[in-house]
Design an enzyme around this catalytic site. Structure first.
Site, PDB file in Angstrom:
ATOM      1  N   ARG B 239      21.355  41.093   0.500  1.00  0.00           N
ATOM      2  CA  ARG B 239      22.026  41.925   1.493  1.00  0.00           C
ATOM      3  C   ARG B 239      20.955  42.554   2.381  1.00  0.00           C
ATOM      4  O   ARG B 239      19.836  42.820   1.923  1.00  0.00           O
ATOM      5  CB  ARG B 239      22.821  43.050   0.818  1.00  0.00           C
ATOM      6  CG  ARG B 239      24.167  42.656   0.258  1.00  0.00           C
ATOM      7  CD  ARG B 239      25.194  42.371   1.357  1.00  0.00           C
ATOM      8  NE  ARG B 239      26.479  41.995   0.792  1.00  0.00           N
ATOM      9  CZ  ARG B 239      26.801  40.745   0.450  1.00  0.00           C
ATOM     10  NH1 ARG B 239      25.947  39.768   0.608  1.00  0.00           N
ATOM     11  NH2 ARG B 239      28.018  40.491  -0.035  1.00  0.00           N
ATOM     12  N   GLU B 268      24.867  43.830  10.423  1.00  0.00           N
ATOM     13  CA  GLU B 268      25.405  42.544  10.902  1.00  0.00           C
ATOM     14  C   GLU B 268      26.652  42.751  11.754  1.00  0.00           C
ATOM     15  O   GLU B 268      27.465  43.602  11.414  1.00  0.00           O
ATOM     16  CB  GLU B 268      25.764  41.671   9.701  1.00  0.00           C
ATOM     17  CG  GLU B 268      24.568  41.265   8.905  1.00  0.00           C
ATOM     18  CD  GLU B 268      24.929  40.600   7.581  1.00  0.00           C
ATOM     19  OE1 GLU B 268      26.106  40.264   7.379  1.00  0.00           O
ATOM     20  OE2 GLU B 268      24.034  40.439   6.749  1.00  0.00           O
ATOM     21  N   HIS B 286      24.119  35.153   8.207  1.00  0.00           N
ATOM     22  CA  HIS B 286      24.816  35.357   6.933  1.00  0.00           C
ATOM     23  C   HIS B 286      25.642  34.118   6.561  1.00  0.00           C
ATOM     24  O   HIS B 286      26.844  34.228   6.272  1.00  0.00           O
ATOM     25  CB  HIS B 286      25.706  36.603   6.974  1.00  0.00           C
ATOM     26  CG  HIS B 286      26.008  37.152   5.589  1.00  0.00           C
ATOM     27  ND1 HIS B 286      26.103  38.488   5.308  1.00  0.00           N
ATOM     28  CD2 HIS B 286      26.201  36.518   4.406  1.00  0.00           C
ATOM     29  CE1 HIS B 286      26.381  38.661   4.022  1.00  0.00           C
ATOM     30  NE2 HIS B 286      26.434  37.474   3.450  1.00  0.00           N
TER      31      HIS B 286
END
Lengths: 322, 322
Positions: B239, B268, B286
């Site tokens: 993460r 993000e 991602h």
């Protein structure tokens, strides 16, 4: 004139940036440097070149009958490449010139690149990188959807040193490995295909790791690509000439195959223009072997070959001349 | 009002492009779809949402106390992510709501991406691709010199399912693997470091594979990056919040570390602007888990969890709520 006790005269030809052998060679031999033009023997060098007993050829300069005729004292050509398709081996044999190559010095790095290109194409890593850098992620917020690496059926063309390293690296990804080569290898359990067409038909990725010879030129032709199919991917870390590049461009544009990761091309450094805009391919400037560590390795191998030759010891990585 | 024999009402929230569960869910449950806005419960849906016993949350929408208060009938939240840092687990526990995650459905694909990013950064694959596409190869004719993958000392942070897959994949590259995690794993011979600072000091690459918790937030801070050093590379498939991103940007710009391969970011899809122009990093939106195969896997796991819950069977991949 050189005396017999003097260090041998060695001609050195290299790209401007690849000076990794200069010091070692200069300390041990009488080095005659060419300029880094495409003609390795300018007129100004001719008289010195005529004395050269060794020729260290860093890069891919073709060694032709004509070039050899300007090197009447030549006894050994030391290459820093694995491939020898740029050398007229028959002419060398006729003249009694021995040839050495990089041996296994590059194998690991080339295999690393092959696996890197394979993952990069399937998982679209450079495309993802472009997507983020262009700001499209913020704008469209969408995914980059790739194709699974795990479980892929991978056919390796040429299970020599590089091909074996590729196979070993891909096994823990859960890839199912098979291969095609001149003959079946006794020391592996990977499935062997005596012809590349059936290898292509039963695999999803082809990794080209073989050398370029009269027999392997355009071994990947239109028929092989049709057999590989629309989701199929080709990785080439061998030589550009292994693929019929014109047909490959068509197959990529028309979707006959799904993608490609290419470190080598037929007319390097020229890359077919049609490839530049394609998103399903990854391009690399013949740098599969280009790490600092690898250049050290190959420098050691090349120097060891020269040393061995001039002290009448067995060569480290001689090239078969027939 | 719903009858007790009716299929349970399940709320579905997902990004526009990720429709891979729609059909399966619609066939088996009374599905209430949110729009793909950031607010999953528009007023128009409130009355239906109040009946929802299940909530399939595809993507990373935060589940807060406030959102939970709009879902008074909720009994189970089914996530399609591995990480659960976007979920207020304490609030779920208080309300007796169980949570399931993607389990191991993504592990292989995320590990494949981690290895792909690692090779891509060290061997500069996207940079090489840009170099060829821009025409610079023809113009300058130079090499792209990368750093060797073989033999690298790689420290894995979090040796769970993903981390173990990464380790297994990197072993045949000749990488030397060690790891840091909450506790030493009894079933591995990899060297264990009880703190990340010494892991960084004795390795050349850090691969972040752990989950984001209060304890791991900013686990990679300035001190860790200084310890990793100027040739060090960070790969993050965990993460964004695992790294102090502001400090990482400085460290990359100032050369405190050598490079990074980043699939995740703190805010993000916003990526720090300073990263966009850097050549020593590879950026990915991602998408470490984003393959068609993986989405099928996770769809199956998510559906199996829902099915199990409503038939009083054990859950496939429950999340610990304490």
């Amino acid at each position: 004139m050189s005396k017999s006790s003097d260090p041998p005269v060695v001609l050195l030809h290299r790209p401007a940036s690849l000076n990794f052998m200069d010091e070692l060679l200069t300390r041990n031999f009488q080095i005659v440097k060419t300029h880094t033009s495409s003609d390795p023997i300018p007129n100004s060098l001719s008289s010195q070149a005529a004395l050269a007993r060794g020729f260290v050829n860093i890069g891919l300069l073709p060694v032709t009958e004509e070039l050899l005729s300007k090197l009447p004292s030549l006894q050994i050509i030391v290459l820093t490449s694995v491939g020898v398709d740029h050398i007229d081996l028959a002419a060398c044999k006729r003249r009694g010139v021995v040839v050495t190559n990089a041996g296994d010095a590059f194998s690991e790095d080339v295999a690393d690149t092959a696996v890197g290109l394979l993952i990069s194409v399937l998982r679209r890593i450079p495309a993802a990188d472009r997507y983020v850098r262009s700001g499209n992620w913020v704008d469209s917020g969408d995914f980059i959807l790739g194709s699974k690496v795990s479980g892929k059926r991978v056919g390796i063309v040429g299970l020599g040193s590089i091909g074996s390293h590729v196979a070993r690296r891909l096994e823990p990804f859960g890839c199912i490995i098979s291969y095609h080569s001149r003959s079946q290898k006794p020391d592996t359990t990977f499935r062997y295909y005596p012809d590349i067409l059936s290898l292509a038909a039963e695999n999803e990725v082809l990794v080209l790791c073989c050398s370029l010879t009269d027999k392997t030129r355009h071994i990947v032709n239109r028929e092989v690509m049709e057999s590989l199919g629309k989701d199929g991917v080709i990785i080439n870390v061998g030589r550009g000439g292994l693929i019929d590049e014109k047909e490959m461009v068509k197959c990529l544009v028309q979707g006959v195959i799904g993608g490609a990761g290419l470190d080598v091309f037929e007319k390097e450094p020229v890359v077919p223009e049609e490839l530049i805009g394609l998103d399903n391919i990854v391009l690399s400037p013949h740098s599969a072997m280009a790490t600092a560590g690898s250049l050290n390795n190959v420098g050691e191998v090349a120097f060891a070959n020269l040393k061995a030759f001039f002290s009448n010891q067995p060569l480290i990585s001689p090239v078969q001349l027939d």
